[in-house]
Enzyme design. Sequence first.
Site, PDB file in Angstrom:
ATOM      1  N   CYS A  16     -84.873  77.335  77.976  1.00 55.22           N
ATOM      2  CA  CYS A  16     -85.129  78.370  78.965  1.00 55.22           C
ATOM      3  C   CYS A  16     -85.064  77.741  80.355  1.00 55.22           C
ATOM      4  O   CYS A  16     -85.181  76.531  80.490  1.00 55.22           O
ATOM      5  CB  CYS A  16     -86.476  79.056  78.810  1.00 55.22           C
ATOM      6  SG  CYS A  16     -86.788  79.669  77.146  1.00 55.22           S
ATOM      7  N   ARG A  63     -79.123  77.353  80.397  1.00 57.39           N
ATOM      8  CA  ARG A  63     -80.280  76.927  79.609  1.00 57.39           C
ATOM      9  C   ARG A  63     -80.733  77.986  78.613  1.00 57.39           C
ATOM     10  O   ARG A  63     -81.658  77.755  77.816  1.00 57.39           O
ATOM     11  CB  ARG A  63     -81.453  76.588  80.531  1.00 57.39           C
ATOM     12  CG  ARG A  63     -81.158  75.472  81.493  1.00 57.39           C
ATOM     13  CD  ARG A  63     -82.302  75.266  82.442  1.00 57.39           C
ATOM     14  NE  ARG A  63     -83.440  74.681  81.774  1.00 57.39           N
ATOM     15  CZ  ARG A  63     -83.660  73.379  81.646  1.00 57.39           C
ATOM     16  NH1 ARG A  63     -82.810  72.526  82.159  1.00 57.39           N
ATOM     17  NH2 ARG A  63     -84.710  72.932  81.032  1.00 57.39           N
ATOM     18  N   TRP A  90     -84.039  81.495  76.117  1.00 59.01           N
ATOM     19  CA  TRP A  90     -83.391  81.164  74.847  1.00 59.01           C
ATOM     20  C   TRP A  90     -84.501  81.285  73.813  1.00 59.01           C
ATOM     21  O   TRP A  90     -85.431  80.486  73.796  1.00 59.01           O
ATOM     22  CB  TRP A  90     -82.831  79.747  74.901  1.00 59.01           C
ATOM     23  CG  TRP A  90     -82.003  79.392  73.712  1.00 59.01           C
ATOM     24  CD1 TRP A  90     -80.678  79.654  73.520  1.00 59.01           C
ATOM     25  CD2 TRP A  90     -82.434  78.684  72.542  1.00 59.01           C
ATOM     26  NE1 TRP A  90     -80.260  79.157  72.301  1.00 59.01           N
ATOM     27  CE2 TRP A  90     -81.316  78.564  71.681  1.00 59.01           C
ATOM     28  CE3 TRP A  90     -83.653  78.147  72.128  1.00 59.01           C
ATOM     29  CZ2 TRP A  90     -81.380  77.935  70.455  1.00 59.01           C
ATOM     30  CZ3 TRP A  90     -83.710  77.516  70.890  1.00 59.01           C
ATOM     31  CH2 TRP A  90     -82.583  77.416  70.064  1.00 59.01           C
ATOM     32  N   ASN A 124     -91.399  77.588  79.878  1.00 62.76           N
ATOM     33  CA  ASN A 124     -90.349  76.895  79.129  1.00 62.76           C
ATOM     34  C   ASN A 124     -91.049  75.891  78.227  1.00 62.76           C
ATOM     35  O   ASN A 124     -91.874  75.115  78.713  1.00 62.76           O
ATOM     36  CB  ASN A 124     -89.417  76.186  80.130  1.00 62.76           C
ATOM     37  CG  ASN A 124     -88.440  75.245  79.462  1.00 62.76           C
ATOM     38  OD1 ASN A 124     -88.161  75.367  78.274  1.00 62.76           O
ATOM     39  ND2 ASN A 124     -87.921  74.308  80.219  1.00 62.76           N
ATOM     40  N   GLY A 125     -90.741  75.924  76.934  1.00 63.05           N
ATOM     41  CA  GLY A 125     -91.373  74.988  76.005  1.00 63.05           C
ATOM     42  C   GLY A 125     -91.844  75.717  74.762  1.00 63.05           C
ATOM     43  O   GLY A 125     -91.512  76.888  74.556  1.00 63.05           O
ATOM     44  N   GLU A 132     -66.452  65.284  66.668  1.00 63.44           N
ATOM     45  CA  GLU A 132     -66.540  65.970  67.954  1.00 63.44           C
ATOM     46  C   GLU A 132     -65.474  67.075  68.067  1.00 63.44           C
ATOM     47  O   GLU A 132     -65.743  68.156  68.582  1.00 63.44           O
ATOM     48  CB  GLU A 132     -66.405  64.957  69.103  1.00 63.44           C
ATOM     49  CG  GLU A 132     -66.476  65.550  70.494  1.00 63.44           C
ATOM     50  CD  GLU A 132     -67.771  66.327  70.799  1.00 63.44           C
ATOM     51  OE1 GLU A 132     -68.738  66.239  70.021  1.00 63.44           O
ATOM     52  OE2 GLU A 132     -67.780  67.038  71.824  1.00 63.44           O
ATOM     53  N   LYS A 192     -66.566  70.941  68.697  1.00 64.94           N
ATOM     54  CA  LYS A 192     -66.088  71.681  69.870  1.00 64.94           C
ATOM     55  C   LYS A 192     -65.459  72.993  69.446  1.00 64.94           C
ATOM     56  O   LYS A 192     -65.723  74.041  70.013  1.00 64.94           O
ATOM     57  CB  LYS A 192     -65.068  70.801  70.597  1.00 64.94           C
ATOM     58  CG  LYS A 192     -65.014  70.743  72.058  1.00 64.94           C
ATOM     59  CD  LYS A 192     -66.248  70.496  72.860  1.00 64.94           C
ATOM     60  CE  LYS A 192     -67.502  70.078  72.209  1.00 64.94           C
ATOM     61  NZ  LYS A 192     -68.656  69.792  72.911  1.00 64.94           N
ATOM     62  N   GLU A 219     -68.137  75.466  68.135  1.00 58.88           N
ATOM     63  CA  GLU A 219     -69.050  75.916  69.204  1.00 58.88           C
ATOM     64  C   GLU A 219     -68.428  77.031  70.043  1.00 58.88           C
ATOM     65  O   GLU A 219     -69.073  78.024  70.331  1.00 58.88           O
ATOM     66  CB  GLU A 219     -69.346  74.755  70.173  1.00 58.88           C
ATOM     67  CG  GLU A 219     -70.472  73.854  69.773  1.00 58.88           C
ATOM     68  CD  GLU A 219     -70.716  72.761  70.808  1.00 58.88           C
ATOM     69  OE1 GLU A 219     -71.880  72.486  71.098  1.00 58.88           O
ATOM     70  OE2 GLU A 219     -69.750  72.166  71.342  1.00 58.88           O
ATOM     71  N   HIS A 231     -63.375  65.130  47.215  1.00 62.05           N
ATOM     72  CA  HIS A 231     -64.581  65.139  46.383  1.00 62.05           C
ATOM     73  C   HIS A 231     -65.365  66.432  46.552  1.00 62.05           C
ATOM     74  O   HIS A 231     -66.593  66.423  46.608  1.00 62.05           O
ATOM     75  CB  HIS A 231     -65.458  63.917  46.706  1.00 62.05           C
ATOM     76  CG  HIS A 231     -64.807  62.626  46.339  1.00 62.05           C
ATOM     77  ND1 HIS A 231     -64.572  62.244  45.048  1.00 62.05           N
ATOM     78  CD2 HIS A 231     -64.278  61.652  47.116  1.00 62.05           C
ATOM     79  CE1 HIS A 231     -63.955  61.079  45.027  1.00 62.05           C
ATOM     80  NE2 HIS A 231     -63.756  60.698  46.283  1.00 62.05           N
ATOM     81  N   LYS A 235     -77.507  74.743  76.703  1.00 67.76           N
ATOM     82  CA  LYS A 235     -77.027  73.409  77.048  1.00 67.76           C
ATOM     83  C   LYS A 235     -78.102  72.347  76.916  1.00 67.76           C
ATOM     84  O   LYS A 235     -77.856  71.245  76.462  1.00 67.76           O
ATOM     85  CB  LYS A 235     -76.495  73.411  78.474  1.00 67.76           C
ATOM     86  CG  LYS A 235     -75.788  72.102  78.798  1.00 67.76           C
ATOM     87  CD  LYS A 235     -74.797  72.237  79.895  1.00 67.76           C
ATOM     88  CE  LYS A 235     -73.992  70.982  80.067  1.00 67.76           C
ATOM     89  NZ  LYS A 235     -73.087  70.711  78.949  1.00 67.76           N
TER      90      LYS A 235
END
Length: 580
Positions: free
Chosen positions: A2, A27, A74, A98-99, A458, A462, A465, A481, A575
Amino acid sequence: MCGIIGYKGKDNVIEVLISGLKKLEYRGYDSAGIAVKGDTVQVIKSVGRISDLEEKVNNTKIIDTDMGIAHTRWATHGEVNEDNAHPHRVGKITLVHNGIIENAEELRNQLMSDGVVFNSNTDTEVIAALMNSYYENSMEDAIEKTINDLRGSYALGIICDDSDKLYAVRCQSPLILGISDNGTFITSDIGAILNYTNKYSLLGENEIVTIDNNGYKIIKNGKEVHRDVMTSDLTDEDNDLHGYSHYMLKEIMEEPVLVNNLINKYSNDLDKLPDLSKYDSIHIIGCGSAYYAGMIGKNLFEEDGIKVDCDVASEYRYRNIIYNDKTLVILISQSGETADTIAAMRKAMENNIDTLAIVNVDGSTIAREATYKVLIEAGREVAVATTKAYILQVLILSLLSYKLKPDNKYLSDLKKLPQQLNVLLDRTGYFKKLADSIYKRNDVFFIGRKIDYAICLEGSLKLKEVSYIHSDAYQAGELKHGTISLVEDGTVVFGIVTDDFIRDKTISNLEEAISRGAKAIYVGTENTKYDDQIIVPKVHSKLQPILVVPVLQIIAYYVALKRGCDIDKPKNLAKSVTVE
Ligand code: G6P
């Protein structure tokens, strides 16, 4: 996570809050709200983006005000709706948070038995109710008593009906003070206020800030605390799209220049980098892309002969870790505020282990607390999915590895890198064409071995996402496998092949997938028979990922663009993850 912004001063409060929220939107962006105070307190909230809140604010008559608090959310506790959006108001207290409060349920039950009725499912409303229950005539006392009861993380911006002051306090979650001639700010990130000021002060844990027309006062345990005023190098320019349609594309395109800057800084002056030769075991820790940058580092340092473990911070912090007195823990984090990475760092430090932070944001918790720090100097990264920061993290790891085992080829290849990157990124026409053949697929796999597997991780992250296509990375030899059962006609399989030693092996694995209908996309350093191939210049193995990953980033970007995704703010992501 947040994002929080608060302001008291002469500038237009609504403009300060809305422009700040837009810059904090990375955020969290499922809902947002503001509260301003004049003769009364006015709260406006909205589900959706800041633009939805802005529209609602523009259509509302706003009271005369010189202070306010605002929040972009968020969701952690409770679904996304207006009731759960901040600010939360109970009695005379209105606040943003926030938290995560770990004992919120316990406190809620106590307050409910005292007759408090809650309107939301959030832990934040619990804080507001608790503070309201403690408030008699001193806000400082009410805040002090409240934080004594809280377990968990919080950054709070607080307004009281009876007071013309703005209050703030933080513990574990970030919050800084912004200072200008016209007024005082509180914000989760300096970027939110750079169009007003670049002067700021850091706040220690549980220091209570009181802001009035004369400035601010910081108090801890009843005593005034002095905090230095610092100047940020960042400018509001870093928030500008500079003509690009998305920050993700802009930030990928910045990579050649930023890589060049770091090379100029370090290549002739390796003394500026810490010396890892005194360690015999390295643990590399991060989350998301930072962890995957760490996986590249693991491959590099192992080649240099050092034992390396690489782990995600959320696991590392709870595992029984075996240290010795020659262990180094490397923390990789763009923001320097990722809660799990901070916890992993603190665990190492409690064991008297040296820590090295590879971070972007100077002044962040990880940058401040680690034994050593190296800044990646990416500038502000706005797109939620990291691109340039990842590349610079890898470059720093590569330079550290070179410092351990110098060789001339590395240096000559290093200097060519920015120009090679430029040329590669220029091939947008080809990347768009490839994206055309991928964007309708349901599954994409990336296969590679050793460092190529780290690259796959990565590349795959990407793609998923930003495009929401299901995608996975596999060690090439492992696909057969199990996961090969998912390969069918047209399934896209990227084969990443830069390591000569295992080249033929990976190609055989790619062939196995092709035999089952896969459409192969080869990314490597040698020409092949494949129709779809991206050939990158062959450089020193310690530098190769820096030429391959940008290609995968840009393909992910174009696939997401074709699918009409919200590229800079993918759904459900944020983020900076400052909660566990
Ligand atoms: C979030 C972001 C990722 C990022 C990770 C670590 O999950 O969505 O893009 O890689 O956090 O963030 P950090 O700031 O520690 O690098």
